[in-house]
Design a protein around this motif. Structure first.
Motif, PDB file in Angstrom:
ATOM      1  N   ARG A 219      31.791  46.625  29.005  1.00 35.58           N
ATOM      2  CA  ARG A 219      32.754  45.732  28.364  1.00 35.58           C
ATOM      3  C   ARG A 219      34.171  46.296  28.450  1.00 35.58           C
ATOM      4  O   ARG A 219      35.137  45.562  28.704  1.00 35.58           O
ATOM      5  N   GLN A 220      34.326  47.577  28.258  1.00 37.21           N
ATOM      6  CA  GLN A 220      35.632  48.204  28.372  1.00 37.21           C
ATOM      7  C   GLN A 220      36.177  48.071  29.790  1.00 37.21           C
ATOM      8  O   GLN A 220      37.369  47.793  29.993  1.00 37.21           O
ATOM      9  N   PHE A 221      35.275  48.259  30.751  1.00 36.72           N
ATOM     10  CA  PHE A 221      35.716  48.194  32.149  1.00 36.72           C
ATOM     11  C   PHE A 221      36.177  46.787  32.516  1.00 36.72           C
ATOM     12  O   PHE A 221      37.238  46.602  33.140  1.00 36.72           O
ATOM     13  N   VAL A 222      35.405  45.777  32.126  1.00 40.28           N
ATOM     14  CA  VAL A 222      35.711  44.395  32.520  1.00 40.28           C
ATOM     15  C   VAL A 222      36.908  43.854  31.745  1.00 40.28           C
ATOM     16  O   VAL A 222      37.792  43.199  32.321  1.00 40.28           O
ATOM     17  N   SER A 223      36.957  44.104  30.441  1.00 41.13           N
ATOM     18  CA  SER A 223      37.967  43.482  29.588  1.00 41.13           C
ATOM     19  C   SER A 223      39.233  44.306  29.424  1.00 41.13           C
ATOM     20  O   SER A 223      40.257  43.767  28.984  1.00 41.13           O
ATOM     21  N   MET A 224      39.191  45.589  29.756  1.00 43.25           N
ATOM     22  CA  MET A 224      40.362  46.427  29.538  1.00 43.25           C
ATOM     23  C   MET A 224      40.855  47.088  30.825  1.00 43.25           C
ATOM     24  O   MET A 224      42.026  46.963  31.176  1.00 43.25           O
ATOM     25  N   THR A 225      39.960  47.763  31.526  1.00 37.88           N
ATOM     26  CA  THR A 225      40.396  48.527  32.692  1.00 37.88           C
ATOM     27  C   THR A 225      40.916  47.628  33.803  1.00 37.88           C
ATOM     28  O   THR A 225      42.036  47.831  34.304  1.00 37.88           O
TER      29      THR A 225
END
Length: 318
Positions: A219-225
């Motif tokens: 989720r961090q990778f898709v929505s933030m990174t």
């Protein structure tokens, strides 16, 4: 004031004013002096060949005979009426889509893995760049054996699971997949390191806050990174587009005859251009193909830019 008469030192004031003007001039001119070598080199090896190619494309120009009469748009008309041009265009777009899209997606995922706390991270980061430094001829030899029609490793695996062997050098889609595999193997690691450099600039406290809110790694990778490195993604997409539409070495070395297959089933636009210039020896038509390829690349790059901006605007509105 002068030491004798109490009057202002006119010469000193003039020298100070002159030094001040020189300082301002240095501030204005120095940046352009520092970047001028690039622009001079770009004009010599970039703009001049482009303009000269445009000049050649409107003349009857043979490789041995030199410049002939002015032809206007006749070379472009002949190219657009040639079925081999449209065949090469279809092959180019097909190989480009099969290589560039997986290449960017795999590079993003690989960069995300390299951005984690892996053991021996330096070794892994160096190893993904090794395919890029291998010569294209060596890559073609390796993958030529992997995708051999008779005794290739790929067909050995296919037959081991009970399927018929694939004619990698004959079937159109199979040959495109084989060539795209060569491109992906060579360039994915290079693009992954570009993504990794952008990910390293993302503040770590952002991920700590997201983890406290319950967001997992994916989720961090898709929505933030990915949103935070969007300019880098756009850069890689555009450079992959330019390189993918100009592909030459891989399909040229995949075929021993150099024509893009027995039925030109994987002849690209650059191979078609090479054939016109060095086999047919018609530099006028070859230059016309070069300019048409240039316009196609510009169109694809603009489409990528508009789509990425549109996606960024929609994400911002959410």
């Amino acid at each position: 004031m002068s030491p004798t008469g109490g009057r202002p030192d006119i010469e000193g004031v003039r020298r100070a004013a002159w030094r001040q003007r020189l300082s301002r001039l240095d501030t204005l001119v120095s940046p352009y002096v520092f970047v001028s070598p690039f622009f001079l080199l770009f004009v010599v090896v970039g703009m001049f060949p482009l303009a000269y190619t445009a000049w050649v494309s409107v003349h009857d120009w043979g490789l041995l005979a030199g410049r002939g009469d002015f032809a206007g748009a006749d070379n472009y008309r002949r190219v657009l009426e040639d079925r081999y041009f449209w065949n090469a265009l279809r092959n180019t777009i097909s190989i480009f889509l099969l290589s560039s899209i997986p290449q960017v997606l795999i590079a993003l995922g690989l960069a995300g893995l390299l951005d984690t706390q892996l053991r021996a991270r330096g070794l892994w980061r160096m190893s993904v760049l090794l395919p890029f430094v291998v010569a294209p001829a060596a890559v073609a030899l390796i993958f030529g054996n992997v995708f051999g029609d008779r005794y290739g490793l790929a067909n050995e695996v296919v037959q081991a699971i009970g399927l018929d062997p694939i004619r990698w050098h004959v079937d159109t889609l199979a040959s495109h997949l084989a060539i795209a595999s060569m491109v992906n193997w060579r360039w994915t690691g290079y693009n992954a390191l570009i993504f990794l450099a952008a990910m390293q600039a993302v503040p770590r406290d952002v991920y700590e806050s997201a983890a406290l809110d319950g967001a997992g790694r994916i989720r961090q990778f898709v929505s933030m990174t990915v949103p935070m490195i969007r300019p880098t993604v756009l850069f890689v997409v555009i450079t992959s587009t330019i390189g993918g539409l100009q592909i030459f070495a891989e399909p040229r070395l995949f075929d021993t005859q150099g024509l893009g297959g027995s039925d030109r089933q994987y002849q690209t636009l650059t191979m078609y251009l090479w054939e016109l210039g060095w086999r047919v020896r018609d530099l006028g038509m070859a230059s016309a193909v070069a300019w048409l390829l240039f316009l196609i690349i510009i169109i694809f790059a603009l489409v990528n830019l508009l789509v990425s901006r549109r996606a960024g605007t929609l994400r911002g509105q959410r």
